[in-house]
Structures are given as structure tokens and as C-alpha cells.
Design an enzyme around this catalytic site. Structure first.
Site, PDB file in Angstrom:
ATOM      1  N   TYR A 171       7.249 -31.172  -3.598  1.00 55.03           N
ATOM      2  CA  TYR A 171       7.953 -30.023  -4.070  1.00 55.03           C
ATOM      3  C   TYR A 171       9.377 -29.665  -3.229  1.00 55.03           C
ATOM      4  CZ  TYR A 171       9.301 -25.606  -6.304  1.00 55.03           C
ATOM      5  OH  TYR A 171      10.006 -24.689  -7.061  1.00 55.03           O
ATOM      6  N   LYS A 188      13.598 -29.988  -3.501  1.00 52.18           N
ATOM      7  CA  LYS A 188      14.598 -28.998  -3.294  1.00 52.18           C
ATOM      8  C   LYS A 188      15.353 -29.341  -2.381  1.00 52.18           C
ATOM      9  CE  LYS A 188      12.642 -26.685  -6.725  1.00 52.18           C
ATOM     10  NZ  LYS A 188      13.284 -26.614  -7.960  1.00 52.18           N
TER      11      LYS A 188
END
Length: 329
Positions: free
Chosen positions: A204, A208
Site C-alpha cells: 500500500y 502511494k
């Protein structure tokens, strides 16, 4: 463990007559941002989400919201289907917007996912990258001409904001693990899909970091017309962890409930980036409603190489989905 309080949206902030799109707008931060846009007077808010049924339920909840009913009873609130797992869905969504939406002031790219296992998307890419990054880039480039045209009409910049995370600075493993694997004659995108570069606890955050690289590139296209930024909403009391394993989900629910910002506070971080922040945030990272230092790795030679490669390779790929996007190459 505490987070700074998020101040109220500045008095006098008005979105009267303006149109906003929120991806992942059927729940959580996206739904709250949509609600706040409406309270600020937005004439039209479009909820972009995978499930039209859930989107319609979100629309009904917005119409029923007391603050929306009081401040903006005549607003138009709609749902457009968008499955971020699929380029073709992103293309259909973009075409619908171009056909039915004459002005676009805010594109709030909020939709995303976090799971703890390696999964492939419909495109064959690792799903975090497809959902959190690639399809959003396709949609953003498809709608960039509309954003520029709206800015020219308004005489002021429009906004593209991405829900990012400070984890791109603190938790991404790529600055340590990717450089030995990268080379000028080796494509980057397949490397990011390979299980050898997949870290369950960090993907994750890695997605980003990729998002931050794209924000830097998008910000170069029309800086006087379209402000592009990414923000961290902080820890917020949402259901974002619903796909995590039960034991971890339980921990995160308690952690968010104890230390997280309220949904209203979290929503204000999205509103700030997409409706209040000015040109000084173009290409920048925003945290606690203020410009913040993004990943230092992207300023290093190898980080710049990563940014250039992921931008060029993704543009080449999405041009196969829509050849018209070759104009951005």
C-alpha cells in the site's frame, strides 16, 4: 500518538456553481468529502464507484443529510460507474463525463484499496497499483482537457487531488529494494508486478510512492490552469481496513477508534487540498492541511529514474487503451 486538529474550512469558501467528481465516493472519506462539497455550495457532485447500487444509496444519504438539505437543496448529485480495477471501465467513465459534464472544477481521486495478499487486476497488474494508481492516471489524463477548459472559463485554476499517505515516505520498501533491480534496458512495470518485489506489509505504501511520482509529472502539464497535489488525511475513523485479515482488522478498528480523526475532520483534509489549497501546492504533498516534505528518494538520481520510467511506461500502456492520450507523451 495524537494528531494535530484539522481546522475548519476557511469561512467564505464557496463552491457555488462548481462541479466535483469523487472516486470512491460511496463511503468513508470520499462520501464525507462529497457531503462537504455540497455544504459549500457545489452545484453538481458525481460519485464515481464500482457498485452503482451502493452509489445510489450514497446519493440518497447525501440528499437526506440535514446540512446539505439546508444549504444546498437544489444540488445535482449523481453516481457514475467506475471500476478502478479495469482500464476499460476507466475509459467508459471518462467518456461519459466528457459527454455529460460540461464543466469540471474538482477531480478528487480518492478511491483505493489495501489487502494483505498478492492479487492481479483485470489488466494483469498487481491490484494495488492498478486500483490506487494506474486507472486514476488514465482518468486524470482523459479529463485534463476538460479541467483546463473549465479553468479558462472560470479564470482560476481547477484541482486534481489524490488521497495519498505519509506512508509513502515512512513505510515504502522500494527505495531500498528497487535500485539493484532497475536498469535502463529493463521495463519497470513488469518488475512492480513481480512477486519478488511484493511486500505484503508495504505494498500500500509502495503504491502511494508511485502516486507521488505521478503527481510530480502531472503537475508539469498545465501548472497555471490545473493544480495537482496529493494529501494524507491521517488516521481517520473509517472502514478502510475491511479487507485486512480478521486479527489485524480488529486491531486497526480499535486503533482508529482510539486515535483516529473523526470522519468530518478527515473529510476536511480532502476539501482543503481540492478546493482551498493554491498554486503553491502544485506537485506537492499535503499533510495536516499544510505543504509537507514528500519522499526524499524521488529527488535522488535513482528516484528520478524511477519517476521518469513509471511515467513513460504507463503513458505508453494507456495509449493502447486510448491512442488520443499519446499527446501527453
Amino acid at each position: 500518538m495524537g494528531q494535530p486538529k484539522i481546522p475548519p474550512t476557511p469561512a467564505g469558501t464557496s463552491l457555488a456553481g462548481k462541479t466535483a467528481i469523487v472516486t470512491g465516493g460511496n463511503s468513508g472519506l470520499g462520501l464525507e468529502a462529497a457531503r462537504q462539497y455540497l455544504v459549500l455550495g457545489a452545484a453538481r457532485v458525481i460519485i464515481a464507484c464500482r457498485s452503482v447500487a451502493k452509489g445510489k444509496a450514497a446519493v440518497e444519504s447525501l440528499y437526506a443529510d440535514p446540512a446539505v438539505a439546508k444549504h444546498n437543496p437544489d444540488a445535482v448529485i449523481e453516481v457514475f460507474e467506475l471500476d478502478l480495477d479495469d482500464y476499460q471501465s476507466g475509459l467508459r467513465f471518462s467518456q461519459k463525463v466528457k459527454n455529460e459534464v460540461p464543466e469540471l472544477d474538482i477531480l478528487m481521486n480518492n478511491g483505493g484499496m489495501a489487502v494483505m495478499k498478492l492479487e492481479l487486476s483485470k489488466t494483469g497488474h498487481e491490484r494495488h497499483m492498478q486500483v490506487n494508481v494506474y486507472t486514476h492516471i488514465l482518468v486524470t489524463l482523459e479529463l485534463f482537457p476538460l479541467l483546463r477548459a473549465t479553468a479558462a472559463k472560470r479564470g482560476s485554476p481547477t484541482h486534481v487531488s489524490f488521497t495519498g499517505s505519509t506512508m509513502h515516505v515512512t513505510k515504502s520498501t522500494w527505495p531500498a529494494t528497487l535500485p539493484p533491480l532497475m536498469s535502463a534496458d529493463k521495463p519497470l512495470l513488469p518488475l512492480l508486478d513481480d512477486k519478488s518485489t511484493y511486500n505484503t506489509m508495504a505494498r500500500y505504501a509502495d503504491s502511494k510512492l508511485a502516486l507521488a511520482a505521478f503527481v510530480h509529472e502531472l503537475a508539469k502539464i498545465a501548472p497555471a490552469e490545473v493544480i495537482v497535489n496529493h494529501l494524507c488525511p491521517g488516521l481517520v475513523q473509517t472502514g478502510f481496513d475491511k479487507e485486512l485479515p480478521f486479527f489485524l482488522k480488529t486491531i486497526m478498528v480499535l486503533y482508529r477508534r482510539t486515535y483516529g480523526r473523526t470522519l468530518e475532520e478527515g473529510g476536511r483534509t480532502l476539501v482543503h487540498a481540492s478546493a482551498v489549497a493554491g498554486p503553491e501546492t502544485n506537485g506537492k504533498f499535503i499533510q495536516h492541511c499544510a505543504p509537507a516534505e514528500g519522499s526524499p528518494w524521488l529527488k535522488e538520481p535513482v528516484g528520478k529514474q524511477f519517476q521518469e520510467s513509471i511515467w513513460k511506461e504507463t503513458l505508453k500502456e494507456i495509449t493502447t487503451v486510448d491512442p488520443a492520450l499519446a499527446s501527453f507523451a
